[in-house]
Design a protein around this motif. Structure first.
Motif, PDB file in Angstrom:
ATOM      1  N   CYS A  78      -3.725   3.851  -3.878  1.00 32.04           N
ATOM      2  CA  CYS A  78      -2.299   3.627  -4.422  1.00 32.04           C
ATOM      3  C   CYS A  78      -1.485   2.483  -4.012  1.00 32.04           C
ATOM      4  N   TYR A  79      -0.998   1.733  -4.748  1.00 31.20           N
ATOM      5  CA  TYR A  79       0.366   0.231  -4.543  1.00 31.20           C
ATOM      6  C   TYR A  79       1.487   0.601  -5.429  1.00 31.20           C
ATOM      7  N   GLU A  80       1.825   0.492  -4.702  1.00 31.62           N
ATOM      8  CA  GLU A  80       3.421   0.335  -5.477  1.00 31.62           C
ATOM      9  C   GLU A  80       3.740  -1.227  -5.043  1.00 31.62           C
ATOM     10  N   ALA A  81       3.824  -2.023  -6.298  1.00 33.02           N
ATOM     11  CA  ALA A  81       4.856  -3.412  -6.996  1.00 33.02           C
ATOM     12  C   ALA A  81       5.883  -3.081  -7.958  1.00 33.02           C
ATOM     13  N   SER A  82       6.475  -4.578  -7.910  1.00 32.77           N
ATOM     14  CA  SER A  82       7.336  -4.451  -8.642  1.00 32.77           C
ATOM     15  C   SER A  82       6.284  -5.612 -10.017  1.00 32.77           C
ATOM     16  N   TYR A  83       7.561  -5.809 -11.288  1.00 32.73           N
ATOM     17  CA  TYR A  83       6.428  -6.221 -12.404  1.00 32.73           C
ATOM     18  C   TYR A  83       7.520  -6.811 -13.586  1.00 32.73           C
ATOM     19  N   THR A  84       7.151  -7.786 -14.319  1.00 30.83           N
ATOM     20  CA  THR A  84       7.659  -8.426 -15.366  1.00 30.83           C
ATOM     21  C   THR A  84       7.302  -8.031 -16.934  1.00 30.83           C
ATOM     22  N   GLY A  85       7.943  -7.639 -18.030  1.00 35.65           N
ATOM     23  CA  GLY A  85       7.249  -7.596 -18.418  1.00 35.65           C
ATOM     24  C   GLY A  85       8.010  -6.470 -19.402  1.00 35.65           C
ATOM     25  N   THR A  86       7.812  -5.270 -20.378  1.00 32.51           N
ATOM     26  CA  THR A  86       8.068  -4.548 -21.258  1.00 32.51           C
ATOM     27  C   THR A  86       7.151  -3.160 -21.421  1.00 32.51           C
ATOM     28  N   LEU A  87       6.983  -2.239 -20.716  1.00 31.28           N
ATOM     29  CA  LEU A  87       5.879  -1.627 -20.372  1.00 31.28           C
ATOM     30  C   LEU A  87       5.922  -0.783 -21.886  1.00 31.28           C
ATOM     31  N   THR A  88       4.370  -1.237 -22.541  1.00 27.99           N
ATOM     32  CA  THR A  88       4.320  -0.456 -23.297  1.00 27.99           C
ATOM     33  C   THR A  88       2.724  -0.057 -23.532  1.00 27.99           C
ATOM     34  N   PRO A 103       1.008  -1.470  -0.028  1.00 27.51           N
ATOM     35  CA  PRO A 103      -0.344   0.301   0.271  1.00 27.51           C
ATOM     36  C   PRO A 103       1.164   0.990   0.004  1.00 27.51           C
ATOM     37  N   ALA A 104       0.524   2.260  -0.882  1.00 24.04           N
ATOM     38  CA  ALA A 104       1.130   3.560  -1.041  1.00 24.04           C
ATOM     39  C   ALA A 104       0.320   4.661  -0.526  1.00 24.04           C
ATOM     40  N   GLY A 105      -0.891   4.560   0.037  1.00 26.37           N
ATOM     41  CA  GLY A 105      -1.429   5.848   0.664  1.00 26.37           C
ATOM     42  C   GLY A 105      -3.275   5.676  -0.266  1.00 26.37           C
ATOM     43  N   VAL A 106      -3.914   6.513   0.343  1.00 25.12           N
ATOM     44  CA  VAL A 106      -5.238   6.941  -0.450  1.00 25.12           C
ATOM     45  C   VAL A 106      -5.370   8.287  -0.539  1.00 25.12           C
ATOM     46  N   PHE A 107      -5.890   8.913  -1.155  1.00 20.43           N
ATOM     47  CA  PHE A 107      -6.174  10.153  -1.811  1.00 20.43           C
ATOM     48  C   PHE A 107      -7.206  10.427  -2.334  1.00 20.43           C
ATOM     49  N   ARG A 108      -8.179  11.407  -2.169  1.00 25.36           N
ATOM     50  CA  ARG A 108      -9.057  12.340  -3.113  1.00 25.36           C
ATOM     51  C   ARG A 108      -9.496  13.522  -2.534  1.00 25.36           C
ATOM     52  N   ALA A 109      -9.550  13.499  -4.318  1.00 22.95           N
ATOM     53  CA  ALA A 109      -9.820  15.361  -4.950  1.00 22.95           C
ATOM     54  C   ALA A 109     -10.758  15.116  -5.646  1.00 22.95           C
ATOM     55  N   GLN A 110     -11.437  16.126  -6.075  1.00 21.71           N
ATOM     56  CA  GLN A 110     -12.219  16.751  -7.746  1.00 21.71           C
ATOM     57  C   GLN A 110     -11.745  15.886  -8.660  1.00 21.71           C
ATOM     58  N   ALA A 111     -13.045  15.361  -9.177  1.00 24.87           N
ATOM     59  CA  ALA A 111     -12.272  13.999  -9.938  1.00 24.87           C
ATOM     60  C   ALA A 111     -12.161  15.372 -11.599  1.00 24.87           C
ATOM     61  N   ASP A 112     -11.542  14.430 -12.328  1.00 26.32           N
ATOM     62  CA  ASP A 112     -11.131  15.443 -13.522  1.00 26.32           C
ATOM     63  C   ASP A 112     -11.713  15.096 -14.423  1.00 26.32           C
ATOM     64  N   SER A 113     -12.487  15.762 -15.252  1.00 33.57           N
ATOM     65  CA  SER A 113     -13.167  16.392 -16.301  1.00 33.57           C
ATOM     66  C   SER A 113     -15.429  15.794 -16.238  1.00 33.57           C
ATOM     67  N   HIS A 114     -14.858  16.221 -15.020  1.00 31.01           N
ATOM     68  CA  HIS A 114     -16.601  15.226 -14.056  1.00 31.01           C
ATOM     69  C   HIS A 114     -17.201  16.393 -13.869  1.00 31.01           C
ATOM     70  N   PRO A 115     -18.097  16.878 -13.317  1.00 30.51           N
ATOM     71  CA  PRO A 115     -19.256  18.066 -12.940  1.00 30.51           C
ATOM     72  C   PRO A 115     -18.541  18.603 -11.355  1.00 30.51           C
ATOM     73  N   LEU A 116     -17.948  19.620 -11.242  1.00 29.60           N
ATOM     74  CA  LEU A 116     -17.839  20.439  -9.749  1.00 29.60           C
ATOM     75  C   LEU A 116     -18.560  19.101  -8.487  1.00 29.60           C
ATOM     76  N   GLY A 117     -18.109  18.991  -7.216  1.00 32.07           N
ATOM     77  CA  GLY A 117     -18.265  17.660  -6.259  1.00 32.07           C
ATOM     78  C   GLY A 117     -18.434  15.829  -6.439  1.00 32.07           C
ATOM     79  N   THR A 118     -17.758  15.697  -7.884  1.00 32.00           N
ATOM     80  CA  THR A 118     -17.679  14.304  -7.841  1.00 32.00           C
ATOM     81  C   THR A 118     -16.390  14.238  -7.545  1.00 32.00           C
ATOM     82  N   MET A 119     -16.108  13.226  -6.537  1.00 28.63           N
ATOM     83  CA  MET A 119     -14.556  13.319  -6.514  1.00 28.63           C
ATOM     84  C   MET A 119     -14.716  11.816  -6.946  1.00 28.63           C
ATOM     85  N   VAL A 120     -13.058  11.936  -6.481  1.00 25.89           N
ATOM     86  CA  VAL A 120     -12.120  10.291  -6.556  1.00 25.89           C
ATOM     87  C   VAL A 120     -11.479  10.045  -5.651  1.00 25.89           C
TER      88      VAL A 120
END
Length: 132
Positions: free
Chosen positions: A85-95, A64-81
């Motif tokens: 958040c999490y951190e983690a290792s991965y395998t593969g190539t970022l594409t 776990p890396a935290g929980v954050f809350r703010a106005q949702a982008d591209s949504h009506p005022l008052g709509t919150m997101v």
């Protein structure tokens, strides 16, 4: 009104954070997305990152890396997101895949280019000395 519930992957390398820009959008967003019915945070994280970036998150490394809350982008005022958040290792190539048009490594100087909730996360990471 209920918050928009999203899961995000924080992946930092050398003081920069991995970010994505969706097709048809100008702002950058941390990789991740909304859960599907019945999904856990871990299942959502693994699925979304595979869909967006074609890599496999290692479930054993997810922290776990935290929980954050703010106005949702591209949504009506008052709509919150609510971004869990999490951190983690991965395998593969970022594409870029699915709806992702661009993958970028952003620093704190790029803060104006990200969504409001991501700006809070950038502030948090900067204060922790992790984001250049």
């Amino acid at each position: 009104m209920a918050d928009i519930d999203k899961i995000a992957w924080l992946h930092l390398v050398d003081g920069a954070i991995l970010s994505t820009r969706s097709k048809g959008r100008d702002a950058f967003y941390l990789p991740g997305g909304k859960r599907e019915a019945g999904e856990s945070d871990l299942e959502t994280l693994v699925r979304e990152i595979r869909e967006e970036l074609t890599v496999t998150v290692d479930p054993a490394t997810v922290t776990p890396a935290g929980v954050f809350r703010a106005q949702a982008d591209s949504h009506p005022l008052g709509t919150m997101v609510r971004m869990t958040c999490y951190e983690a290792s991965y395998t593969g190539t970022l594409t870029a895949a699915s709806e992702i048009a661009e993958v970028a490594w952003l620093t704190y100087a790029d803060r104006p280019r990200v969504s409001p909730v991501d700006q809070l996360i950038f502030d948090h990471l900067r204060e922790a000395g992790r984001l250049s």
